[in-house]
Every structure is written in C-alpha cells, then in structure tokens.
Design a protein around this motif. Structure first.
Motif, mmCIF file in Angstrom:
data_model
loop_
_atom_site.group_PDB
_atom_site.id
_atom_site.type_symbol
_atom_site.label_atom_id
_atom_site.label_comp_id
_atom_site.label_asym_id
_atom_site.label_seq_id
_atom_site.Cartn_x
_atom_site.Cartn_y
_atom_site.Cartn_z
ATOM 1 N N LEU A 1 7.022 -11.780 -28.332
ATOM 2 C CA LEU A 1 7.918 -10.652 -28.569
ATOM 3 C C LEU A 1 7.356 -9.358 -27.987
ATOM 4 O O LEU A 1 8.101 -8.532 -27.459
ATOM 5 N N GLY A 2 6.027 -9.206 -28.080
ATOM 6 C CA GLY A 2 5.408 -8.014 -27.510
ATOM 7 C C GLY A 2 5.571 -7.958 -26.005
ATOM 8 O O GLY A 2 5.876 -6.914 -25.431
ATOM 9 N N HIS A 3 5.388 -9.103 -25.344
ATOM 10 C CA HIS A 3 5.563 -9.167 -23.894
ATOM 11 C C HIS A 3 7.018 -8.919 -23.511
ATOM 12 O O HIS A 3 7.303 -8.225 -22.528
ATOM 13 N N LYS A 4 7.924 -9.457 -24.285
ATOM 14 C CA LYS A 4 9.346 -9.258 -23.996
ATOM 15 C C LYS A 4 9.719 -7.788 -24.063
ATOM 16 O O LYS A 4 10.424 -7.270 -23.193
ATOM 17 N N ARG A 5 9.235 -7.098 -25.097
ATOM 18 C CA ARG A 5 9.534 -5.671 -25.201
ATOM 19 C C ARG A 5 8.864 -4.885 -24.084
ATOM 20 O O ARG A 5 9.459 -3.973 -23.497
ATOM 21 N N HIS A 6 7.635 -5.269 -23.764
ATOM 22 C CA HIS A 6 6.916 -4.562 -22.704
ATOM 23 C C HIS A 6 7.633 -4.690 -21.368
ATOM 24 O O HIS A 6 7.705 -3.729 -20.600
ATOM 25 N N MET A 7 8.163 -5.868 -21.076
ATOM 26 C CA MET A 7 8.841 -6.088 -19.807
ATOM 27 C C MET A 7 10.062 -5.197 -19.652
ATOM 28 O O MET A 7 10.440 -4.826 -18.539
ATOM 29 N N LYS A 8 10.661 -4.810 -20.762
ATOM 30 C CA LYS A 8 11.808 -3.903 -20.701
ATOM 31 C C LYS A 8 11.366 -2.475 -20.390
ATOM 32 O O LYS A 8 12.135 -1.681 -19.855
ATOM 33 N N GLN A 9 10.109 -2.165 -20.724
ATOM 34 C CA GLN A 9 9.623 -0.793 -20.584
ATOM 35 C C GLN A 9 8.681 -0.605 -19.395
ATOM 36 O O GLN A 9 8.416 0.523 -18.986
ATOM 37 N N ALA A 10 8.169 -1.703 -18.849
ATOM 38 C CA ALA A 10 7.122 -1.625 -17.819
ATOM 39 C C ALA A 10 7.607 -0.867 -16.591
ATOM 40 O O ALA A 10 8.695 -1.124 -16.072
ATOM 41 N N ALA A 11 6.782 0.077 -16.154
ATOM 42 C CA ALA A 11 7.088 0.848 -14.947
ATOM 43 C C ALA A 11 6.175 0.379 -13.823
ATOM 44 O O ALA A 11 4.977 0.659 -13.833
ATOM 45 N N ASN A 12 6.723 -0.357 -12.884
ATOM 46 C CA ASN A 12 5.986 -0.818 -11.716
ATOM 47 C C ASN A 12 6.504 -0.063 -10.500
ATOM 48 O O ASN A 12 7.713 -0.020 -10.263
ATOM 49 N N ILE A 13 5.611 0.545 -9.761
ATOM 50 C CA ILE A 13 6.031 1.458 -8.699
ATOM 51 C C ILE A 13 5.353 1.091 -7.385
ATOM 52 O O ILE A 13 4.126 0.935 -7.328
ATOM 53 N N LYS A 14 6.152 0.941 -6.344
ATOM 54 C CA LYS A 14 5.630 0.917 -4.975
ATOM 55 C C LYS A 14 5.989 2.262 -4.364
ATOM 56 O O LYS A 14 7.150 2.543 -4.093
ATOM 57 N N TYR A 15 4.988 3.088 -4.185
ATOM 58 C CA TYR A 15 5.227 4.405 -3.625
ATOM 59 C C TYR A 15 5.583 4.281 -2.141
ATOM 60 O O TYR A 15 5.304 3.254 -1.499
ATOM 61 N N PRO A 16 6.187 5.315 -1.575
ATOM 62 C CA PRO A 16 6.518 5.265 -0.136
ATOM 63 C C PRO A 16 5.257 5.146 0.716
ATOM 64 O O PRO A 16 4.147 5.428 0.246
ATOM 65 N N HIS A 17 5.421 4.732 1.933
ATOM 66 C CA HIS A 17 4.293 4.718 2.863
ATOM 67 C C HIS A 17 3.823 6.151 3.072
ATOM 68 O O HIS A 17 4.629 7.058 3.303
#
Length: 397
Positions: free
Chosen positions: A21-37
């Motif tokens: 359940l903790g992982h499920k909630r985290h996946m909804k909130q996780a911010a993964n960013i690929k910044y521009p070149h």
C-alpha cells in the motif's frame, strides 16, 4: 511456540500489506524528471582525496549559499571537519543548508544537530519514516548526493562523507568511485532537485527564489540530468541498453537487476554487443555479492565479461554505451535503486568526455580479475544457502 509463530505471521503480513500500500501511494506521488538537454562544463573525479580537496576549496570560496545533500554523513573526524566547515561558513553569513538521509546518516547525533543549528546551518533529515506506512517509509532512502554552491557550481556522484571515502577507512581501501563537478546550465537542475527535496522534508518552499538561480553560461558538454524516486529508472536503463550497438560497460557495487533489465542485457548479448560488468570482489554489505551470482552465471554463459575489482572497494555507478552515452550518478544497478531509492544521474553525450571516462574504466578493468563461470557453478553449500536468502531479500539489499 504457537503464540510466537502467530506473532511472527502477523508481523510478516503487516509488513507485506504496509509495503504494497505504501508503494502504491508513493507511485501516485512520485516525481520523476528528465530535464532538458543542457550544456555545461564537467570534471570527473575518481579519487575521494582529490574530490574533497576541490570540494572544500569551493565551499570556502562560497559567497551566498551552500546547499548540500548526502546519503551518508558519519561521525568520524573527516565528517566532523566537514560539518565544522559548514558551521564556519554559516557564521560568516553564508546561507548553508544540509540534508542527510535518515538511515544513511543515523550517526549524526542530536548534539551535533544542535551545534549546526546554533551556528546558523539549516539542517534536516531526509526521508524520515512516518505513518501510516511505517515499514515502507523505513525502506525508502534519499540516495542522492548533490551540492550546489552559489547557484553556480554543482557536484553529484557516488562519494559520501566519511573517512573511508578518502582512503582512511579500517578496510576496503582504497575507495574507487565516480563523482562529477559541474558548471554551466545544468547547475540549475541540481539546484531545483535540492530545493524540491528540501521542500519535501521540511515543507519550506524555496523553489521560486530568484537568488538561487543566477544566469548561467552554456558550457561545452551536452548532458541531461535524470531524477528518479523509486520508478522510471528501470525504463531509463533499458532505454540506454537498447541503444547499444557495440559495447556496454557497467560499473556498480551491487548488481541485482530487475527481470526486465536482466533480459535486456541478455538481448544485447544476443545481438553481439560486448557486455562488461565491473563489480567489487569484496562487498561492503551482507548478501549483495551472493545476490548477483545467479545473474552472473547466465551472463557469463552467454558471453559477458564479469570483472571483479581487486584494488580496494569498487563503489562506482557508471555506464558506458558505445562511445556515445555515459551515465554517471548515484543509482546502483539494482532493484533498490530502481524501485525504492531517490536517485540522480547525469547522461553525458560529449565524445571527448566519454573518451576520458573510458580511460578510467580501462583502469578499472586492468585492476580487476575475470570471474570464472566454472568456479561460480561449482558445488558450495554455504554459497547456495546465501544465494537463496539473498534472492528473497534482493529488493531490499
């Protein structure tokens, strides 16, 4: 005995539910960013002594702000000297902020924290465990290592704060790692990541403060900062492997890939891409070495070269794809980095820089011994038992 078994089963069930359940909630909130070149100038350090000499000098020259995040800050003399430097800068009026992972930096005492704050250092632990998903949040780590000085100079990579990182540890010396120093456009991204982590852990939002983001000139190297928080790293690594046409070199202290990542390496071998994996012969954590053996048996059989580093401890987090892409950062080639940790990596596309990294990797290979597949497959009851336990615990190693 029945009561003890029932208690154990109850705790085990609770941990599984908490984790899911903790992982499920985290996946909804996780911010993964690929910044521009971006375009920046970079230096790669593989020696802790040389890195921290440079690092200390840049902090001493700081005029406005010093923002630092480390996974590990210890309680040895090197760590005390580092913290004293931050106190000294804060006392001169420079804004100093220090984030340290709650688990990795557990040796920082309350007294030390009080002294830091009394000197004017803004301090917070990162990724502190909290309800309702206590077991899951205890497993989470902020594994990033970021420093931003005056918004103009940045560092990221594998080194932490402790005497073993400058080759003064009781064992596993010397320490081999990769760390980047950056000036130019990309420093803005490092600053943003630090301030986002600071907001996450303190609820103090400084991300829109213009004084932290001075105008930066473009450097000469094309690169991209990638930030992951327990998701998307697997896909990023798979994407890199899929681009390989000739060779893949992976340097990592822990080789425990996900099923998809492992399969992608096997497919690279099937299309005649040369795959080399560099790992330490001696591990710094229990079972991580045994956890890698089932993967190594298959890869060796299918043509990969598994090199065990002999001269000290190998803590590098580096991937080379042909002569076109180099990845240096904080992520290990394991399930924990893919699915639990907060990580930051830098993809570099400059040919001249990649050639320099390849020379360093050639040194790593020269100081390593080829792992013998027959030896790894020989009968060994103790090793087999360790592998079985490591397989069960592999997501958390």
């Amino acid at each position: 005995m029945t009561a003890l078994a029932s208690i154990f089963l109850l705790i085990f069930t609770w941990c599984l539910i908490d984790l899911k359940l903790g992982h499920k909630r985290h996946m909804k909130q996780a911010a993964n960013i690929k910044y521009p070149h971006r375009n920046s100038d970079m230096t790669v350090f593989t020696s802790g002594k040389i890195l921290f000499d440079d690092f200390t000098q840049e902090i001493e020259r700081a005029q406005d702000s010093v923002h630092i995040l480390f996974y590990i800050v210890k309680n040895d003399q090197f760590s005390k000297d580092f913290l004293k430097l931050l106190q000294t800068k804060a006392e001169t009026g420079v804004e100093v902020r220090l984030l340290a992972d709650w688990v990795g930096s557990k040796k920082i005492s309350r007294t030390t924290i009080q002294q830091l704050k009394k000197s004017g250092v803004h301090f917070s632990f990162s990724y502190k465990p909290k309800l309702p998903f206590l077991f899951y949040t205890i497993q989470k780590r902020n594994h990033r290592k970021i420093t931003v000085i005056d918004g103009k100079i940045g560092y990221l990579g594998g080194f932490n704060i402790g005497r073993e990182y400058i080759n003064e540890g009781d064992k596993l010396n010397p320490w081999r790692d990769y760390h980047l120093k950056m000036t130019g456009e990309g420093v803005k991204d490092l600053q943003e990541v630090f301030l986002s982590d600071w907001f996450h852990d303190t609820n103090e939002d400084l991300r829109s403060m213009p004084n932290y983001f001075p105008n930066l000139k473009a450097g000469s190297l094309s690169h991209q900062v990638v930030v992951t928080n327990g998701s998307e790293l697997e896909q990023t690594l798979i994407g890199l492997i899929q681009q390989a046409k000739e060779k893949i070199i992976i340097g990592t202290p822990y080789f425990i890939p996900s099923k998809s990542l492992f399969q992608e390496l096997r497919e690279a071998l099937s299309r005649n891409v040369a795959v080399t994996v560099i790992v330490p012969e001696n591990s710094d954590h229990a079972l991580v070495k045994e956890a890698s053996f089932p993967y190594f048996r298959v890869l060796i059989k299918e043509g990969a070269a598994i090199m065990q580093f002999q001269r000290g401890f190998y803590h590098s987090k580096v991937i080379l794809i042909d002569d076109t892409i180099c990845d240096i950062g904080t992520a290990n080639f394991d399930k924990r980095s893919c699915f639990l940790n907060g990580e930051i990596n830098c993809l570099i596309y400059d040919r001249a820089f990649i050639e320099d990294v390849e020379k360093e990797l050639a040194v790593d290979v020269a100081e390593s011994k080829l792992l013998n597949g027959d030896k790894l497959s020989s009968m060994n009851v103790v090793r087999t038992a360790k592998e079985s336990l490591a397989s069960i615990l592999s997501p958390f190693l």
